[in-house]
Design a protein around this motif. Sequence first.
Motif, short mmCIF file in Angstrom:
data_model
loop_
_atom_site.label_atom_id
_atom_site.label_comp_id
_atom_site.label_asym_id
_atom_site.label_seq_id
_atom_site.Cartn_x
_atom_site.Cartn_y
_atom_site.Cartn_z
N LYS A 111 0.84 -1.19 0.00
CA LYS A 111 0.00 0.00 0.00
C LYS A 111 0.87 1.24 0.00
CE LYS A 111 -4.18 -1.46 2.33
NZ LYS A 111 -5.06 -1.21 3.47
N SER A 112 0.45 2.22 -0.77
CA SER A 112 1.10 3.53 -0.73
C SER A 112 0.44 4.33 0.37
CB SER A 112 0.93 4.26 -2.07
OG SER A 112 1.63 3.58 -3.08
N LEU A 113 1.24 4.87 1.26
CA LEU A 113 0.74 5.68 2.37
C LEU A 113 1.27 7.10 2.21
CD1 LEU A 113 1.54 3.15 5.23
CD2 LEU A 113 -0.64 3.45 4.05
N VAL A 114 0.41 8.10 2.42
CA VAL A 114 0.80 9.49 2.24
C VAL A 114 0.36 10.33 3.43
CG1 VAL A 114 0.79 9.38 -0.29
CG2 VAL A 114 -1.30 10.02 0.94
N GLY A 115 0.94 11.50 3.53
CA GLY A 115 0.53 12.42 4.59
C GLY A 115 1.06 13.81 4.35
N LYS A 116 0.43 14.76 5.03
CA LYS A 116 0.91 16.14 5.05
C LYS A 116 0.54 16.71 6.42
CE LYS A 116 -3.19 18.30 3.10
NZ LYS A 116 -3.75 19.15 2.09
N ILE A 117 1.35 17.62 6.90
CA ILE A 117 1.15 18.15 8.25
C ILE A 117 0.30 19.40 8.22
CG2 ILE A 117 2.34 19.19 10.21
CD1 ILE A 117 4.59 17.28 9.78
N LEU A 118 -0.63 19.47 9.15
CA LEU A 118 -1.44 20.67 9.34
C LEU A 118 -0.77 21.54 10.40
CD1 LEU A 118 -5.02 19.17 9.57
CD2 LEU A 118 -3.98 20.34 7.64
N GLY A 119 -0.78 22.83 10.23
CA GLY A 119 -0.31 23.76 11.25
C GLY A 119 1.17 23.69 11.54
N LYS A 120 1.97 23.45 10.52
CA LYS A 120 3.43 23.35 10.72
C LYS A 120 4.09 24.63 10.26
CE LYS A 120 7.39 20.57 9.35
NZ LYS A 120 8.23 21.68 9.02
N ASN A 121 4.98 25.16 11.08
CA ASN A 121 5.80 26.29 10.68
C ASN A 121 7.02 25.78 9.95
OD1 ASN A 121 4.20 28.24 11.92
ND2 ASN A 121 5.23 27.93 13.88
N ASP A 122 7.58 26.59 9.07
CA ASP A 122 8.81 26.19 8.40
C ASP A 122 9.95 26.00 9.39
OD1 ASP A 122 7.77 26.06 5.88
OD2 ASP A 122 8.24 28.14 5.40
N ASP A 123 9.86 26.65 10.55
CA ASP A 123 10.92 26.55 11.55
C ASP A 123 10.79 25.32 12.44
OD1 ASP A 123 12.07 28.87 10.64
OD2 ASP A 123 11.00 30.14 12.06
N ASP A 124 9.67 24.63 12.41
CA ASP A 124 9.50 23.42 13.22
C ASP A 124 10.44 22.33 12.71
OD1 ASP A 124 7.51 24.58 14.68
OD2 ASP A 124 5.87 23.61 13.60
N THR A 125 11.06 21.63 13.64
CA THR A 125 11.91 20.50 13.27
C THR A 125 11.12 19.23 13.48
OG1 THR A 125 13.89 21.70 13.90
CG2 THR A 125 14.07 19.32 13.74
N ILE A 126 11.05 18.41 12.46
CA ILE A 126 10.28 17.17 12.48
C ILE A 126 11.23 16.01 12.26
CG2 ILE A 126 8.41 15.89 11.36
CD1 ILE A 126 7.48 18.46 12.71
N GLY A 127 11.03 14.95 13.02
CA GLY A 127 11.77 13.72 12.78
C GLY A 127 11.02 12.86 11.78
N VAL A 128 11.75 12.15 10.95
CA VAL A 128 11.14 11.28 9.95
C VAL A 128 11.77 9.90 10.10
CG1 VAL A 128 10.73 10.92 7.48
CG2 VAL A 128 10.86 13.24 8.38
N SER A 129 10.95 8.87 10.31
CA SER A 129 11.49 7.53 10.45
C SER A 129 12.06 7.03 9.12
CB SER A 129 10.42 6.57 10.99
OG SER A 129 9.36 6.46 10.07
N ASP A 130 12.86 5.99 9.19
CA ASP A 130 13.59 5.51 8.01
C ASP A 130 12.69 5.06 6.87
OD1 ASP A 130 16.06 6.02 9.09
OD2 ASP A 130 16.29 4.02 9.93
N GLU A 131 11.50 4.54 7.17
CA GLU A 131 10.64 4.02 6.11
C GLU A 131 9.83 5.11 5.41
OE1 GLU A 131 7.98 3.89 9.77
OE2 GLU A 131 10.08 3.51 9.37
#
Length: 177
Positions: A90-110
């Motif tokens: 399955k293809s899984l997708v997402g986008k973040i609501l309410g995120k500032n460009d300055d926010d730092t987000i972690g992204v898992s390896d997959e």
Amino acid sequence: ARYFREDALFMTSEKAEMLTELRDIITISDRINYVETYAENPTFKIISDRNLSDNYLSCNIDLAKVPSVATDDVNLTKANGGYYSFLYNKSLVGKILGKNDDDTIGVSDEVIHFQIKDHNRCNLDYILKELTSDYASEQARCFVMGLEMEEHLSIEDFLSIKIILPSLKEQSEILIN
């Protein structure tokens, strides 16, 4: 599954003249050097495949609901954009609501985090819709390598996926209908 890679590259659609490789319209987000930037405070909200959806209509990620995790083993990014993972065919997708460009987000390896190169050519919601289509998922299925429980789609193969890319006006119309 790697033997099917050539089949994926030759798949055609009824709108073959509009096919565009992802590499032509998106870029993979740059990663931030963890040691130089965040050695004092290793707590991040981490986006994993659990936060993604196989339906582009329900793929919004509420960052307030993503728990913060203390870790020193994470891929970091600051860019807005889309998230993609291919898991259990399955293809899984997402986008973040309410995120500032300055926010730092972690992204898992997959999870692959990407940005749009030119907003005058395509729109993020349309790309997320196309990535969850049967046509794009079939290409990913051909590219994937490894056992079903440990499938992995490389960034290079992800960028090789072709989607139908009509004009920006047509993209908006498709999303409305």
